[in-house]
Motif scaffolding. Structure first.
Motif, short mmCIF file in Angstrom:
data_model
loop_
_atom_site.label_atom_id
_atom_site.label_comp_id
_atom_site.label_asym_id
_atom_site.label_seq_id
_atom_site.Cartn_x
_atom_site.Cartn_y
_atom_site.Cartn_z
N GLY A 163 54.27 56.97 54.29
CA GLY A 163 53.28 56.20 53.54
C GLY A 163 52.27 55.53 54.44
O GLY A 163 52.65 54.84 55.40
N GLU B 89 51.88 61.07 55.09
CA GLU B 89 51.21 60.55 53.89
C GLU B 89 51.04 61.69 52.87
O GLU B 89 50.59 62.78 53.23
N ARG C 124 41.68 59.36 47.15
CA ARG C 124 41.68 58.51 45.95
C ARG C 124 40.75 57.34 46.22
O ARG C 124 40.59 56.94 47.38
N THR D 160 39.48 44.52 46.40
CA THR D 160 39.39 43.70 47.60
C THR D 160 40.72 42.97 47.83
O THR D 160 41.46 42.73 46.89
N ALA E 90 57.64 53.28 53.70
CA ALA E 90 56.49 52.41 53.42
C ALA E 90 55.70 53.08 52.31
O ALA E 90 54.47 53.09 52.32
N ASP E 91 56.44 53.66 51.36
CA ASP E 91 55.81 54.53 50.36
C ASP E 91 55.68 53.86 49.00
O ASP E 91 55.67 54.54 47.97
N ARG F 185 60.17 57.18 47.44
CA ARG F 185 61.14 58.28 47.48
C ARG F 185 62.18 58.04 48.57
O ARG F 185 63.18 58.73 48.64
N ARG G 241 47.18 49.81 34.54
CA ARG G 241 48.18 49.51 35.57
C ARG G 241 49.20 48.52 35.04
O ARG G 241 49.01 47.30 35.15
N PRO H 128 51.08 41.24 41.51
CA PRO H 128 49.95 41.26 42.45
C PRO H 128 49.16 39.96 42.42
O PRO H 128 48.09 39.88 41.82
N ALA I 299 49.86 38.35 47.53
CA ALA I 299 50.84 38.31 48.61
C ALA I 299 51.25 39.69 49.12
O ALA I 299 51.51 39.87 50.31
N GLY I 300 51.29 40.70 48.21
CA GLY I 300 51.93 41.98 48.53
C GLY I 300 51.42 42.67 49.78
O GLY I 300 52.21 43.07 50.65
N ASN J 249 49.63 41.38 52.20
CA ASN J 249 49.84 40.49 53.36
C ASN J 249 51.26 40.62 53.90
O ASN J 249 51.47 40.74 55.11
C1 FAD Z 1 45.43 45.22 41.02
C2 FAD Z 1 46.13 44.81 42.28
C3 FAD Z 1 45.58 43.81 43.08
C4 FAD Z 1 46.23 43.39 44.24
N1 FAD Z 1 45.67 42.41 45.00
C5 FAD Z 1 46.30 42.01 46.12
C6 FAD Z 1 45.71 41.00 46.96
O1 FAD Z 1 44.64 40.45 46.68
N2 FAD Z 1 46.39 40.61 48.08
C7 FAD Z 1 47.59 41.18 48.41
O2 FAD Z 1 48.17 40.79 49.44
N3 FAD Z 1 48.15 42.15 47.67
C8 FAD Z 1 47.54 42.58 46.54
N4 FAD Z 1 48.09 43.56 45.78
C9 FAD Z 1 49.37 44.15 46.19
C10 FAD Z 1 49.15 45.21 47.25
O3 FAD Z 1 48.24 46.18 46.77
C11 FAD Z 1 50.46 45.89 47.63
O4 FAD Z 1 51.46 44.92 47.80
C12 FAD Z 1 50.27 46.68 48.92
O5 FAD Z 1 49.34 47.73 48.73
C13 FAD Z 1 51.61 47.27 49.38
O6 FAD Z 1 51.40 48.04 50.52
P1 FAD Z 1 52.40 49.21 50.91
O7 FAD Z 1 51.85 49.82 52.15
O8 FAD Z 1 53.78 48.69 50.89
O9 FAD Z 1 52.34 50.25 49.69
P2 FAD Z 1 51.11 51.07 49.11
O10 FAD Z 1 49.83 50.36 49.30
O11 FAD Z 1 51.49 51.44 47.72
O12 FAD Z 1 51.05 52.39 50.00
C14 FAD Z 1 52.04 53.38 49.87
C15 FAD Z 1 51.51 54.67 50.50
O13 FAD Z 1 52.58 55.62 50.48
C16 FAD Z 1 52.08 56.88 50.03
N5 FAD Z 1 53.19 57.61 49.41
C17 FAD Z 1 53.79 57.31 48.23
N6 FAD Z 1 54.78 58.19 47.99
C18 FAD Z 1 54.81 59.05 49.04
C19 FAD Z 1 55.63 60.17 49.36
N7 FAD Z 1 56.59 60.59 48.54
N8 FAD Z 1 55.40 60.84 50.52
C20 FAD Z 1 54.41 60.40 51.37
N9 FAD Z 1 53.60 59.34 51.11
C21 FAD Z 1 53.81 58.66 49.96
C22 FAD Z 1 50.99 56.49 49.03
O14 FAD Z 1 50.09 57.55 48.82
C23 FAD Z 1 50.35 55.29 49.73
O15 FAD Z 1 49.36 55.69 50.64
C24 FAD Z 1 47.46 44.00 44.61
C25 FAD Z 1 48.00 45.02 43.83
C26 FAD Z 1 47.35 45.43 42.67
C27 FAD Z 1 47.97 46.51 41.81
#
Ligand code: FAD
Length: 374
Positions: free
Chosen positions: A9, A32, A40, A45, A152-153, A158, A270, A299, A302-303, A305
């Motif tokens: 991820g 990824e 996508r 922001t 980190a997916d 998965r 969503r 959301p 915090a997520g 960050n």
């Molecule tokens: C509307 C909205 C607003 C938000 N605003 C904020 C904010 O202002 N501040 C904040 O801190 N957080 C915010 N968040 C939360 C934040 O978006 C998430 O907490 C953050 O993106 C998590 O990061 P991550 O890397 O763990 O996961 P993700 O960002 O979900 O990244 C996961 C990655 O894994 C990849 N992936 C998934 N499955 C597979 C697979 N099987 N094989 C390979 N790759 C895979 C995906 O394509 C993606 O690129 C918001 C969320 C939403 C929905």
């Protein structure tokens, strides 16, 4: 000795982990599912906080790059009631760098930098504990083994089933997201309403939030309590049907507020899902999780960050264990730290969602007054 590390991820968690490892010349395989970085739309922001997201960027050597791109003025926040009366109009001081905003796409590109992501590699499952480490299996039938596989997916990980049977549950709140482009030229009244940062309107069991991104782009989030299938069964491609159902849902709200929906382009549903507030698991050698895969929460800023700080801290633990240290012990210690921090934030954001999209709009205002510096 360098350990064989796989990261699944390339969201904020995976990219930060890989970037900090890269900074320490530690090899990493970053897989990824998306075929390319811009496959996508990157989303809206993010405000990155000094003690978490910005700390992670500092560990990655990217704080200066962040400061050049981010928008401190984007911290501004205006709150209206449903009649359109301004209840709060908070603006940051010019030197306020506590939580500047950055477009997700800009953050992704900043983190990507020199990283060699293996795009289009869809992981189907991970099997821990074989003789040669943990096995990553891909959609195309290939497989590879590593000393440590990091999930980190994201929300629908998965990798998670390798350590935990838990799956996300619906919070009861759905968000429908739309956008406005070129807002200063095409919708100057809305541009003034939104200001430099965000505007939020809280009603009974629903809220409308609009956030300015860079380049005159605005994201609008219509949030409401509804059964999971109430709006998701409407074809989002049927833009006018979704628009009229939203306008009916927010009927009676002030006209300038509803204009945020009237002028929105496409709509995206969503439903907000979360993992249990204190999601932990019995440590499994060779596999771990971070970010949303480990601690998906409402959301509320915090997520991303936390995901980034998880990534930076795990990377530093791996680097430290590449000397005489023990990788498995380092991962165990990291998990304990991550679980404690995530549980604190999951409690805060879960309670926050109850108030912000709840029966009493005065609670939303009280929450704002509690968290916002005066
Ligand atoms: C509307 C909205 C607003 C938000 N605003 C904020 C904010 O202002 N501040 C904040 O801190 N957080 C915010 N968040 C939360 C934040 O978006 C998430 O907490 C953050 O993106 C998590 O990061 P991550 O890397 O763990 O996961 P993700 O960002 O979900 O990244 C996961 C990655 O894994 C990849 N992936 C998934 N499955 C597979 C697979 N099987 N094989 C390979 N790759 C895979 C995906 O394509 C993606 O690129 C918001 C969320 C939403 C929905």
């Amino acid at each position: 000795m360098s350990h064989r590390i796989a990261v699944v991820g390339s969201g904020p968690a995976g990219l930060t982990l890989a970037r900090v490892l890269h900074r320490h010349d530690h090899p990493v395989a970053l897989f990824e599912r998306d075929p390319a970085p811009d496959a996508r739309p990157p989303g809206g922001t993010l405000d990155l906080h000094e003690g978490t997201g910005q700390l992670a960027l500092e560990k990655a050597g990217l704080l200066t790059g962040f400061r050049a791109l981010s928008r401190p003025e984007g911290q501004a926040m205006r709150i209206l009631d449903t009649a359109g009366t301004v209840l709060r109009d908070w603006r940051p001081r010019p030197d306020d760098r506590a939580n500047p905003e950055i477009d997700r796409g800009q953050l992704r590109d900043l983190l990507l930098g020199p990283l060699d992501v293996r795009w289009g590699r869809d992981v189907t499952r991970v099997e821990p504990g074989t003789g040669d480490g943990a096995v990553v299996r891909f959609e195309d039938g290939r497989q590879e083994s590593f000393d440590l596989v990091v999930g980190a997916d994201g929300a629908w990980s998965r990798v998670r089933p390798a350590v935990s049977p838990v799956t996300p549950h619906y919070t009861g709140v759905t968000s429908v997201e739309t956008s406005l482009d070129d807002v200063d030229t095409r919708h100057p009244d809305l541009a003034r309403l939104i200001g430099d940062g965000s505007v939020a309107v809280y009603g009974v069991n629903r809220a409308l939030v609009a956030q300015r991104n860079s380049g005159g782009h605005v994201k609008v989030y219509a949030q409401f309590r509804a059964p999971l299938d109430r709006h998701t069964n409407r074809d989002p491609a049927d833009i006018e049907a979704v628009r009229s159902s939203l306008l009916a849902l927010f009927d009676g709200w002030a006209a300038p507020v509803l204009d945020l929906l009237r002028h929105g382009t496409a709509f995206d549903h969503r439903p907000f899902h979360t993992l249990p507030v204190s999601h932990t698991w019995t440590h499994v050698p060779g596999v771990t999780l971070l970010g949303d895969a480990a601690h998906l929460m409402p959301p509320l800023g915090a997520g991303a960050n936390l995901a980034m700080l998880d990534g930076a801290e795990l990377a530093e633990s791996i680097v430290a264990a590449s000397g005489p240290g023990d990788l498995d012990e380092a991962v165990r210690a990291f998990e304990e730290r991550m679980w404690a921090r995530a549980a604190r934030w999951a409690k805060i954001t879960t309670a926050g969602l109850e108030r912000l999209v709840g029966p009493d709009p005065a609670e939303a205002l009280a929450l704002f007054d509690r968290v916002q510096p005066s």
